[in-house]
Design an enzyme around this catalytic site. Structure first.
Site, PDB file in Angstrom:
ATOM      1  N   TYR A 137      40.913  26.370  46.080  1.00 58.74           N
ATOM      2  CA  TYR A 137      41.523  25.557  47.131  1.00 58.74           C
ATOM      3  C   TYR A 137      40.481  24.827  47.978  1.00 58.74           C
ATOM      4  O   TYR A 137      40.799  23.869  48.677  1.00 58.74           O
ATOM      5  CB  TYR A 137      42.396  26.416  48.055  1.00 58.74           C
ATOM      6  CG  TYR A 137      43.629  26.992  47.391  1.00 58.74           C
ATOM      7  CD1 TYR A 137      44.030  26.584  46.124  1.00 58.74           C
ATOM      8  CD2 TYR A 137      44.391  27.951  48.029  1.00 58.74           C
ATOM      9  CE1 TYR A 137      45.160  27.121  45.508  1.00 58.74           C
ATOM     10  CE2 TYR A 137      45.525  28.492  47.430  1.00 58.74           C
ATOM     11  CZ  TYR A 137      45.899  28.073  46.172  1.00 58.74           C
ATOM     12  OH  TYR A 137      47.012  28.602  45.576  1.00 58.74           O
ATOM     13  N   LYS A 188      40.864  37.163  36.322  1.00 58.04           N
ATOM     14  CA  LYS A 188      41.115  36.611  34.992  1.00 58.04           C
ATOM     15  C   LYS A 188      39.753  36.571  34.305  1.00 58.04           C
ATOM     16  O   LYS A 188      39.291  35.521  33.850  1.00 58.04           O
ATOM     17  CB  LYS A 188      41.754  35.213  35.140  1.00 58.04           C
ATOM     18  CG  LYS A 188      42.285  34.603  33.867  1.00 58.04           C
ATOM     19  CD  LYS A 188      43.589  35.210  33.384  1.00 58.04           C
ATOM     20  CE  LYS A 188      43.984  34.591  32.054  1.00 58.04           C
ATOM     21  NZ  LYS A 188      45.078  35.283  31.388  1.00 58.04           N
ATOM     22  N   ASP A 220      47.823  37.708  34.875  1.00 57.55           N
ATOM     23  CA  ASP A 220      49.100  37.532  34.170  1.00 57.55           C
ATOM     24  C   ASP A 220      49.808  38.878  34.023  1.00 57.55           C
ATOM     25  O   ASP A 220      51.018  38.996  34.254  1.00 57.55           O
ATOM     26  CB  ASP A 220      48.893  36.839  32.805  1.00 57.55           C
ATOM     27  CG  ASP A 220      47.693  37.358  32.035  1.00 57.55           C
ATOM     28  OD1 ASP A 220      46.828  38.032  32.641  1.00 57.55           O
ATOM     29  OD2 ASP A 220      47.596  37.104  30.830  1.00 57.55           O
ATOM     30  N   ASP A 244      47.860  33.898  46.544  1.00 56.11           N
ATOM     31  CA  ASP A 244      48.925  33.021  47.034  1.00 56.11           C
ATOM     32  C   ASP A 244      50.211  33.299  46.253  1.00 56.11           C
ATOM     33  O   ASP A 244      51.291  33.524  46.818  1.00 56.11           O
ATOM     34  CB  ASP A 244      48.459  31.564  46.820  1.00 56.11           C
ATOM     35  CG  ASP A 244      49.375  30.539  47.457  1.00 56.11           C
ATOM     36  OD1 ASP A 244      50.360  30.942  48.110  1.00 56.11           O
ATOM     37  OD2 ASP A 244      49.107  29.336  47.292  1.00 56.11           O
ATOM     38  N   ASP A 248      53.571  36.088  47.395  1.00 57.03           N
ATOM     39  CA  ASP A 248      54.953  35.606  47.507  1.00 57.03           C
ATOM     40  C   ASP A 248      55.874  36.377  46.567  1.00 57.03           C
ATOM     41  O   ASP A 248      56.998  36.721  46.926  1.00 57.03           O
ATOM     42  CB  ASP A 248      55.039  34.106  47.193  1.00 57.03           C
ATOM     43  CG  ASP A 248      54.909  33.265  48.453  1.00 57.03           C
ATOM     44  OD1 ASP A 248      54.392  33.800  49.464  1.00 57.03           O
ATOM     45  OD2 ASP A 248      55.309  32.092  48.432  1.00 57.03           O
TER      46      ASP A 248
END
Ligand code: NAD
Length: 353
Positions: A137, A188, A220, A244, A248
């Site tokens: 980001y 990852k 994943d 992020d 959620d």
């Protein structure tokens, strides 16, 4: 010297819910002083700035910030720099609040509110720790360019420095010490170099935390495990982008947005504590907003910034008790419950304390 909390109620339901959390903190009799500052749309109205200088000064002179919510239709047409959420973003940046803690707790009484089967989520108590100030980001270079083939090409840079990983890993291990002492680091590392470094540094930091059990999971798989068997987790620590998405996902496991607190901390344990929900303009002024997420944010504040573990535990126990007694605000109502408004829910928590 007595501890100080800056109370930034903000907009919409912010003032209605923060006042209930303030009452709860006062009732604990810890000698904490609290002072209010304007932020968001309220800051713009008061001083033409979503983060007025006086509010920032108040926060700097305090040990922690209790934050309500900001935003609302009245402010949607303002230029970007004057928008209410700038107040929030500037506070995060100013205090270098790099560690975002989001507990996802499913109280047995509210397990039916989840979209998953009650037995999968009942009793869930997990903490997602998301790095908040780095990763793809913020990485440079980034942009959209015309490549050699004459095509438009978008690109971003995923990056983490060793020190950025080290400090969030430390926060994770410290947080786990206040819980079930298990950390799962999500990356990852099979595909991304940045997250291989993430894994290596987390393993290095873990050497100082032999009492904590550390595991690793690819993102994943973590997304899948969160809906398959979320109760396997205690603390999940991960980077900004993965966090992020996973935070959620985890908050929705609980099904009740009005129940979830959060914290954003810096290296000095200074933090900003707020419910995960927004300013809920649709119910503002109706006296029906659920104050429990804000009250639970106050508990996190006491635990992580003020070192008042026992007081934090008392608040959390009081919240569990009012739910067991059947008190519900409109957002978590069910047949046969004692439906109450914002103030009466605050009263019930005070009585349970
Ligand atoms: P929201 O979280 O404010 O509301 C979503 C829905 O949940 C609404 O129906 C609302 O009534 C309900 N809800 C939220 N909190 C509740 C509570 N405590 N009790 C009962 N019901 C509750 O999100 P939104 O509607 O997308 O955004 C409204 C405003 O809030 C926007 O201006 C947005 O920018 C802002 N916002 C602020 C923050 C923040 O301050 N951290 C976060 C998200 C959104």
């Amino acid at each position: 010297m007595g501890k100080k909390i800056a109370v930034l109620a903000g907009d919409g339901i912010g003032p209605e819910i923060t006042v209930q959390a303030v009452r709860v903190i006062e009732a604990l009799g810890l000698g904490i002083s609290m002072a209010e500052g304007a932020v968001g749309g309220a800051g713009y109205d008061a001083a033409g700035d979503p983060l007025p200088a006086a509010t920032l000064a108040l926060c700097e002179a305090s040990d922690a910030i209790l934050f309500g919510a900001v935003g609302g239709p009245k402010y949607d047409a303002l230029p970007r720099a004057m928008r209410p959420e700038q107040g929030l973003l500037r506070l995060r940046k100013h205090f270098d609040l790099y560690a975002n803690l989001r507990p996802a707790i499913v109280y047995p009484e509210l397990a039916h509110a989840s979209s998953l089967k009650a037995e999968v989520v009942a009793g869930l108590d997990l903490l997602i720790l998301r790095e908040l100030t780095s990763d793809i980001y913020f990485g440079q270079p980034r942009g959209v360019r015309i490549n050699e083939a004459g095509e438009r090409e978008g690109f971003d840079t995923m990056r983490y420095t060793e020190s950025e990983i080290r400090r969030i890993a430390k926060t994770a291990f410290e947080a786990a010490r206040k819980r079930s002492r298990r950390v799962c680091s999500v990356d990852k590392a099979n595909v991304l170099e940045t997250t291989q470094l993430w894994r290596d540094v987390v393993i290095e930091v873990h050497k100082d935390y032999a009492d904590i059990e550390l595991s690793h999971m690819y993102v994943d798989n973590a997304a899948m495990q969160l809906v398959r068997n979320p109760k396997q987790f205690d603390v999940i620590v991960t980077g900004n982008m993965f966090g992020d998405i996973l935070s959620d996902e985890a908050s929705m496991l609980t099904g009740s947005i009005g129940m979830l607190p959060s914290a954003s901390l810096n290296a000095k344990s200074f933090g900003m504590y707020e419910p995960i929900h927004g300013s809920a303009p649709d119910i503002t002024g109706k006296g029906i907003a659920n104050p429990l997420a804000t009250i639970l944010s106050a508990a996190m504040l006491l635990r992580y910034s003020l070192g008042e573990e026992a007081a934090a535990g008392r608040i959390e126990a009081a919240v569990r008790k009012v739910l067991a007694q059947g008190y519900r605000t409109a957002d978590i109502t069910e047949p046969g419950c004692r439906q109450v408004g914002t103030v009466a829910m605050g009263d019930a928590v005070l009585a349970a304390l």
